[in-house]
Design a protein around this motif. Structure first.
Motif, PDB file in Angstrom:
ATOM      1  N   GLU A   2      53.193  41.010  83.630  1.00 42.61           N
ATOM      2  CA  GLU A   2      54.581  40.574  83.781  1.00 42.61           C
ATOM      3  C   GLU A   2      55.559  41.721  83.994  1.00 42.61           C
ATOM      4  O   GLU A   2      56.734  41.486  84.240  1.00 42.61           O
ATOM      5  N   LEU A   3      55.095  42.946  83.873  1.00 45.29           N
ATOM      6  CA  LEU A   3      55.998  44.078  84.048  1.00 45.29           C
ATOM      7  C   LEU A   3      56.236  44.348  85.533  1.00 45.29           C
ATOM      8  O   LEU A   3      55.286  44.511  86.294  1.00 45.29           O
ATOM      9  N   PRO A   4      57.499  44.397  85.945  1.00 40.57           N
ATOM     10  CA  PRO A   4      57.763  44.800  87.327  1.00 40.57           C
ATOM     11  C   PRO A   4      57.396  46.276  87.486  1.00 40.57           C
ATOM     12  O   PRO A   4      57.393  47.031  86.511  1.00 40.57           O
ATOM     13  N   ALA A   5      57.089  46.685  88.680  1.00 39.67           N
ATOM     14  CA  ALA A   5      56.745  48.086  88.928  1.00 39.67           C
ATOM     15  C   ALA A   5      57.923  48.984  88.563  1.00 39.67           C
ATOM     16  O   ALA A   5      59.072  48.672  88.867  1.00 39.67           O
ATOM     17  N   ALA A   6      57.622  50.101  87.917  1.00 39.77           N
ATOM     18  CA  ALA A   6      58.667  51.038  87.484  1.00 39.77           C
ATOM     19  C   ALA A   6      59.084  51.960  88.622  1.00 39.77           C
ATOM     20  O   ALA A   6      58.247  52.447  89.378  1.00 39.77           O
ATOM     21  N   ASP A   7      60.391  52.199  88.713  1.00 38.58           N
ATOM     22  CA  ASP A   7      60.925  53.210  89.615  1.00 38.58           C
ATOM     23  C   ASP A   7      61.080  54.539  88.898  1.00 38.58           C
ATOM     24  O   ASP A   7      61.115  55.599  89.535  1.00 38.58           O
ATOM     25  N   ALA A   8      61.211  54.482  87.573  1.00 35.38           N
ATOM     26  CA  ALA A   8      61.338  55.680  86.742  1.00 35.38           C
ATOM     27  C   ALA A   8      61.043  55.301  85.300  1.00 35.38           C
ATOM     28  O   ALA A   8      61.091  54.121  84.932  1.00 35.38           O
ATOM     29  N   VAL A   9      60.752  56.330  84.500  1.00 36.33           N
ATOM     30  CA  VAL A   9      60.418  56.125  83.092  1.00 36.33           C
ATOM     31  C   VAL A   9      61.141  57.178  82.256  1.00 36.33           C
ATOM     32  O   VAL A   9      61.190  58.349  82.633  1.00 36.33           O
ATOM     33  N   VAL A  10      61.664  56.744  81.130  1.00 36.61           N
ATOM     34  CA  VAL A  10      62.202  57.651  80.126  1.00 36.61           C
ATOM     35  C   VAL A  10      61.376  57.456  78.865  1.00 36.61           C
ATOM     36  O   VAL A  10      61.204  56.317  78.406  1.00 36.61           O
ATOM     37  N   VAL A  11      60.851  58.541  78.323  1.00 32.38           N
ATOM     38  CA  VAL A  11      60.117  58.501  77.055  1.00 32.38           C
ATOM     39  C   VAL A  11      61.016  59.175  76.031  1.00 32.38           C
ATOM     40  O   VAL A  11      61.142  60.398  76.007  1.00 32.38           O
TER      41      VAL A  11
ATOM     42  N   PHE B 286      48.879  51.150  74.154  1.00 35.18           N
ATOM     43  CA  PHE B 286      49.460  50.677  75.411  1.00 35.18           C
ATOM     44  C   PHE B 286      50.491  51.655  75.978  1.00 35.18           C
ATOM     45  O   PHE B 286      50.425  52.014  77.159  1.00 35.18           O
ATOM     46  N   PRO B 287      51.459  52.123  75.165  1.00 36.65           N
ATOM     47  CA  PRO B 287      52.466  53.026  75.750  1.00 36.65           C
ATOM     48  C   PRO B 287      51.859  54.293  76.350  1.00 36.65           C
ATOM     49  O   PRO B 287      52.221  54.688  77.459  1.00 36.65           O
ATOM     50  N   VAL B 288      50.916  54.922  75.652  1.00 36.22           N
ATOM     51  CA  VAL B 288      50.329  56.160  76.166  1.00 36.22           C
ATOM     52  C   VAL B 288      49.435  55.863  77.374  1.00 36.22           C
ATOM     53  O   VAL B 288      49.462  56.592  78.372  1.00 36.22           O
ATOM     54  N   GLY B 289      48.673  54.787  77.317  1.00 34.91           N
ATOM     55  CA  GLY B 289      47.861  54.408  78.465  1.00 34.91           C
ATOM     56  C   GLY B 289      48.721  54.141  79.692  1.00 34.91           C
ATOM     57  O   GLY B 289      48.383  54.550  80.813  1.00 34.91           O
ATOM     58  N   LEU B 290      49.849  53.470  79.487  1.00 33.55           N
ATOM     59  CA  LEU B 290      50.770  53.183  80.586  1.00 33.55           C
ATOM     60  C   LEU B 290      51.341  54.477  81.164  1.00 33.55           C
ATOM     61  O   LEU B 290      51.420  54.643  82.386  1.00 33.55           O
ATOM     62  N   LEU B 291      51.729  55.405  80.303  1.00 37.54           N
ATOM     63  CA  LEU B 291      52.263  56.686  80.782  1.00 37.54           C
ATOM     64  C   LEU B 291      51.224  57.435  81.604  1.00 37.54           C
ATOM     65  O   LEU B 291      51.542  57.976  82.677  1.00 37.54           O
ATOM     66  N   CYS B 292      49.989  57.453  81.140  1.00 39.02           N
ATOM     67  CA  CYS B 292      48.924  58.126  81.896  1.00 39.02           C
ATOM     68  C   CYS B 292      48.746  57.479  83.261  1.00 39.02           C
ATOM     69  O   CYS B 292      48.621  58.175  84.278  1.00 39.02           O
ATOM     70  N   GLU B 293      48.767  56.159  83.299  1.00 41.42           N
ATOM     71  CA  GLU B 293      48.598  55.442  84.557  1.00 41.42           C
ATOM     72  C   GLU B 293      49.779  55.682  85.498  1.00 41.42           C
ATOM     73  O   GLU B 293      49.598  55.933  86.699  1.00 41.42           O
ATOM     74  N   LEU B 294      50.985  55.640  84.968  1.00 44.07           N
ATOM     75  CA  LEU B 294      52.177  55.832  85.806  1.00 44.07           C
ATOM     76  C   LEU B 294      52.217  57.222  86.424  1.00 44.07           C
ATOM     77  O   LEU B 294      52.705  57.400  87.540  1.00 44.07           O
ATOM     78  N   MET B 295      51.694  58.206  85.705  1.00 41.06           N
ATOM     79  CA  MET B 295      51.624  59.559  86.277  1.00 41.06           C
ATOM     80  C   MET B 295      50.736  59.539  87.510  1.00 41.06           C
ATOM     81  O   MET B 295      51.034  60.197  88.506  1.00 41.06           O
ATOM     82  N   GLY B 296      49.644  58.767  87.449  1.00 36.51           N
ATOM     83  CA  GLY B 296      48.746  58.661  88.589  1.00 36.51           C
ATOM     84  C   GLY B 296      49.391  58.002  89.792  1.00 36.51           C
ATOM     85  O   GLY B 296      48.985  58.246  90.932  1.00 36.51           O
ATOM     86  N   PHE B 297      50.396  57.179  89.550  1.00 38.57           N
ATOM     87  CA  PHE B 297      51.126  56.536  90.648  1.00 38.57           C
ATOM     88  C   PHE B 297      52.286  57.391  91.148  1.00 38.57           C
ATOM     89  O   PHE B 297      52.964  57.025  92.112  1.00 38.57           O
ATOM     90  N   GLY B 298      52.557  58.497  90.480  1.00 35.18           N
ATOM     91  CA  GLY B 298      53.641  59.375  90.903  1.00 35.18           C
ATOM     92  C   GLY B 298      55.030  58.897  90.531  1.00 35.18           C
ATOM     93  O   GLY B 298      56.017  59.318  91.130  1.00 35.18           O
ATOM     94  N   VAL B 299      55.136  58.022  89.536  1.00 35.98           N
ATOM     95  CA  VAL B 299      56.441  57.531  89.089  1.00 35.98           C
ATOM     96  C   VAL B 299      57.177  58.672  88.380  1.00 35.98           C
ATOM     97  O   VAL B 299      56.590  59.351  87.528  1.00 35.98           O
ATOM     98  N   PRO B 300      58.441  58.907  88.691  1.00 35.68           N
ATOM     99  CA  PRO B 300      59.205  59.951  87.991  1.00 35.68           C
ATOM    100  C   PRO B 300      59.327  59.625  86.494  1.00 35.68           C
ATOM    101  O   PRO B 300      59.705  58.513  86.128  1.00 35.68           O
ATOM    102  N   ILE B 301      58.981  60.615  85.670  1.00 32.36           N
ATOM    103  CA  ILE B 301      58.997  60.415  84.221  1.00 32.36           C
ATOM    104  C   ILE B 301      59.786  61.543  83.568  1.00 32.36           C
ATOM    105  O   ILE B 301      59.570  62.719  83.870  1.00 32.36           O
ATOM    106  N   LEU B 302      60.657  61.154  82.651  1.00 32.12           N
ATOM    107  CA  LEU B 302      61.451  62.088  81.859  1.00 32.12           C
ATOM    108  C   LEU B 302      61.023  61.949  80.407  1.00 32.12           C
ATOM    109  O   LEU B 302      61.092  60.853  79.840  1.00 32.12           O
TER     110      LEU B 302
END
Length: 180
Positions: A75-84, A103-119
C-alpha cells in the motif's frame, strides 16, 4: 526545482526511538505545507515516542512498523525521498551493514538500491557518537549516497537540527539531483 510547483511528491519519514521523535508531527506538517504526501514508518522503539494515531490522522495513512505478509497488498506509494530522523545508533549501524531485521531498516536498504534520495539525521548520546562503529557506519552510508546531517562537534543538545532545516535539506537534495 520548486517542489510546490511540481505534482505532489511522496516523502517517507522513518522515525527511530529518540526524544526528537516526539515532535515528528512538526516535520510532517512542514512537509505537507511544501506539498509532500507523507508516509511515516517507525522502528519498534520509535513507535514508543510518537502518537501513531495522530500521525495517521495528519497523513491519512497508518504508521507502519512491521513487514507485510506476501499475500498482503503493497500500500505504500513509491518514495521520491526519505528522511530518517531521528536516526539512532542502532538503526544507523544496522542500515550501513545491511542488517535488515526490521521493516524500517529493510526498507532503507531496499530504497538505497533504487537510488531514492535519503537524508539521515542522527541523534544519539555523546558516548555512542564517539563509538568507532558509528563513524564507520556514517562513512559507509555517505559512500552509498546517503546525505547525513550530523555535527559530531556540536554539543549533544544542539546536534538535532530543526525540522525546518531538515525540510530545507531534503528540498536541496532534490534540486541537486535535478541538476545532474
Amino acid at each position: 526545482m520548486d517542489i510546490s510547483a511540481e505534482a505532489q511528491l511522496v516523502l517517507y519519514v522513518v522515525v527511530c526511538g529518540a526524544p526528537a521523535a516526539g515532535t515528528v508531527s512538526t516535520l510532517v506538517d512542514l512537509a505537507q505545507k511544501e506539498r509532500w504526501q507523507v508516509r511515516v514508518i517507525a522502528t519498534e522503539m520509535g513507535r514508543r515516542f510518537i502518537d501513531a494515531e495522530e500521525l495517521a490522522r495528519r497523513t491519512g495513512d497508518r504508521v507502519r512498523t512491521g513487514f507485510r505478509m506476501p499475500d498482503e497488498p503493497d500500500e505504500l506509494p513509491a518514495a521520491d525521498a526519505v528522511v530518517v530522523a531521528p536516526a539512532t545508533f542502532n538503526t544507523i549501524n544496522k542500515w550501513a551493514n545491511g542488517i535488515a531485521d526490521s521493516f524500517p531498516v529493510g526498507l532503507l536498504c531496499e530504497l538505497m538500491g533504487f537510488g531514492v534520495p535519503i537524508l539521515a539525521v542522527p541523534l544519539l548520546k555523546d558516548a555512542l557518537a564517539r563509538h568507532m562503529a558509528f563513524s564507520r557506519s556514517l562513512d559507509a552510508l555517505r559512500e552509498m549516497g546517503v546525505r547525513v546531517l550530523f555535527d559530531p562537534d556540536a554539543p549533544s543538545h544542539a546536534r538535532m537540527p530543526s525540522w525546518e532545516r531538515v525540510i530545507e535539506e531534503i528540498q536541496q537534495m532534490l534540486r541537486d539531483r535535478a541538476r545532474v
